[in-house]
Write an enzyme that holds these catalytic residues in place. Structure first.
Site, PDB file in Angstrom:
ATOM      1  N   GLY A 183      42.178  32.566  54.468  1.00 50.45           N
ATOM      2  CA  GLY A 183      42.138  31.738  53.264  1.00 50.45           C
ATOM      3  C   GLY A 183      41.096  30.631  53.282  1.00 50.45           C
ATOM      4  CB  SER A 184      37.926  29.974  55.101  1.00 54.25           C
ATOM      5  OG  SER A 184      37.108  31.072  54.817  1.00 54.25           O
ATOM      6  NE  ARG A 214      48.091  45.264  48.968  1.00 57.73           N
ATOM      7  CZ  ARG A 214      48.638  46.204  49.747  1.00 57.73           C
ATOM      8  NH1 ARG A 214      48.761  47.433  49.322  1.00 57.73           N
ATOM      9  NH2 ARG A 214      49.054  45.901  50.951  1.00 57.73           N
ATOM     10  CG  LEU A 215      40.824  49.653  45.890  1.00 50.84           C
ATOM     11  CD1 LEU A 215      40.756  51.164  45.638  1.00 50.84           C
ATOM     12  CD2 LEU A 215      39.578  48.976  45.345  1.00 50.84           C
ATOM     13  CB  ILE A 216      42.579  45.162  41.155  1.00 50.06           C
ATOM     14  CG1 ILE A 216      42.414  43.893  42.000  1.00 50.06           C
ATOM     15  CG2 ILE A 216      43.277  44.851  39.834  1.00 50.06           C
ATOM     16  CD1 ILE A 216      43.682  43.129  42.306  1.00 50.06           C
ATOM     17  CG  ASN A 237      36.246  40.846  45.434  1.00 48.08           C
ATOM     18  OD1 ASN A 237      36.985  40.130  46.106  1.00 48.08           O
ATOM     19  ND2 ASN A 237      35.611  41.894  45.959  1.00 48.08           N
ATOM     20  CG  HIS A 291      32.018  42.633  49.504  1.00 51.23           C
ATOM     21  ND1 HIS A 291      33.142  43.205  50.056  1.00 51.23           N
ATOM     22  CD2 HIS A 291      30.963  43.240  50.104  1.00 51.23           C
ATOM     23  CE1 HIS A 291      32.787  44.114  50.948  1.00 51.23           C
ATOM     24  NE2 HIS A 291      31.465  44.160  50.986  1.00 51.23           N
TER      25      HIS A 291
HETATM   26  C1  GAR Z   1      35.679  36.724  52.998  1.00 56.16           C
HETATM   27  O1  GAR Z   1      34.513  36.793  53.777  1.00 56.16           O
HETATM   28  C2  GAR Z   1      35.564  37.625  51.794  1.00 56.16           C
HETATM   29  O2  GAR Z   1      34.252  37.722  51.312  1.00 56.16           O
HETATM   30  C3  GAR Z   1      36.046  38.928  52.350  1.00 56.16           C
HETATM   31  O3  GAR Z   1      37.139  38.580  53.155  1.00 56.16           O
HETATM   32  C4  GAR Z   1      36.881  37.315  53.746  1.00 56.16           C
HETATM   33  C5  GAR Z   1      38.116  36.466  53.598  1.00 56.16           C
HETATM   34  O4  GAR Z   1      37.995  35.280  54.337  1.00 56.16           O
HETATM   35  N1  GAR Z   1      36.387  39.856  51.313  1.00 56.16           N
HETATM   36  C6  GAR Z   1      36.192  41.174  51.398  1.00 56.16           C
HETATM   37  O5  GAR Z   1      35.736  41.725  52.368  1.00 56.16           O
HETATM   38  C7  GAR Z   1      36.581  41.940  50.143  1.00 56.16           C
HETATM   39  N2  GAR Z   1      36.102  43.281  50.196  1.00 56.16           N
HETATM   40  P1  GAR Z   1      38.950  34.067  54.063  1.00 56.16           P
HETATM   41  O6  GAR Z   1      40.388  34.602  54.136  1.00 56.16           O
HETATM   42  O7  GAR Z   1      38.666  33.096  55.183  1.00 56.16           O
HETATM   43  O8  GAR Z   1      38.638  33.515  52.704  1.00 56.16           O
END
Ligand code: GAR
Length: 200
Positions: A12-13, A91-93, A107, A109
């Protein structure tokens, strides 16, 4: 001010960066709630510390994806949520939420899409010995990291780049880029437009 729900599965950063931006008044939004699909995720602690209600939905508790999403959709409707912000939601929406929030699901990525979609985009970039990677913010459609791109920022990979060093660079970009792009998207509709004169 728009009501948003943040969906997250992990540390959750990015959730934290959005919370901090709202508190610093850099992002004009009301974070109504957190939706999390992983009961042990650290993001739940972050939500508690920020006084944001969190709702945990485990997909395996529902007979189908449709039932799982119907329950989430009902909660969001009851809480007047207008936008869904995915922040590490792995998870896919599905069609239920896509229909209810068409064009209002975003989103982030950790790659320059369409390169390295799906899981472990950072590991994929290292394994491919890519020269460049970065961050993409995009609208969500039914595909895996395929929706229309809103913004990208790139970073160069050094010769000795590791997964850890690239992750640090990418997260630093994410934590600035996501709040600022959300501010743009969420406030566009708030600008008052005079129908008669055309003035804003
Ligand atoms: C983030 O780097 C985000 O871009 C990625 O998960 C990480 C979550 O980090 N998302 C994906 O890969 C989606 N396909 P966080 O929990 O520290 O925010």
């Amino acid at each position: 001010m728009k009501n948003i729900a943040i969906f997250a599965s992990g540390s959750g950063s990015n959730f934290q960066a959005i919370v901090d931006a709202v508190q610093a008044r850099l992002l004009n939004a009301n974070i109504s709630l957190l939706v999390c699909d992983q009961p042990g995720a650290y993001v739940i602690e972050r939500a508690r510390a920020a006084n944001i209600p969190s709702y945990i939905f485990r997909a395996k508790d529902y007979p189908s994806k449709e039932d799982f999403e119907n329950e989430i959709a009902l909660l969001l409707k009851n809480r007047n949520v207008e936008w869904i912000v995915l922040a590490g939601y792995m998870r896919l929406i599905g069609p239920t939420l896509l229909k209810q929030y068409e064009g209002r699901i975003i989103n982030i990525h950790p790659s320059l899409l369409p390169d390295f979609p799906g899981k472990d985009a950072i590991g994929q970039a290292i394994a491919a010995r890519a020269q460049w990677s970065g961050v993409t913010i995009h609208y969500v459609d039914e595909g895996m990291d395929t929706g229309p791109i809103i913004a990208q920022e790139r970073t160069r990979l050094e010769e000795d780049e590791t997964r850890e060093s690239l992750q640090r660079k990418i997260q630093a970009i994410e934590h600035k880029l996501y709040p600022s792009i959300l501010q743009m998207l969420l406030t566009i509709g708030d600008v008052k437009h005079d129908e008669k004169t055309g003035a804003y």
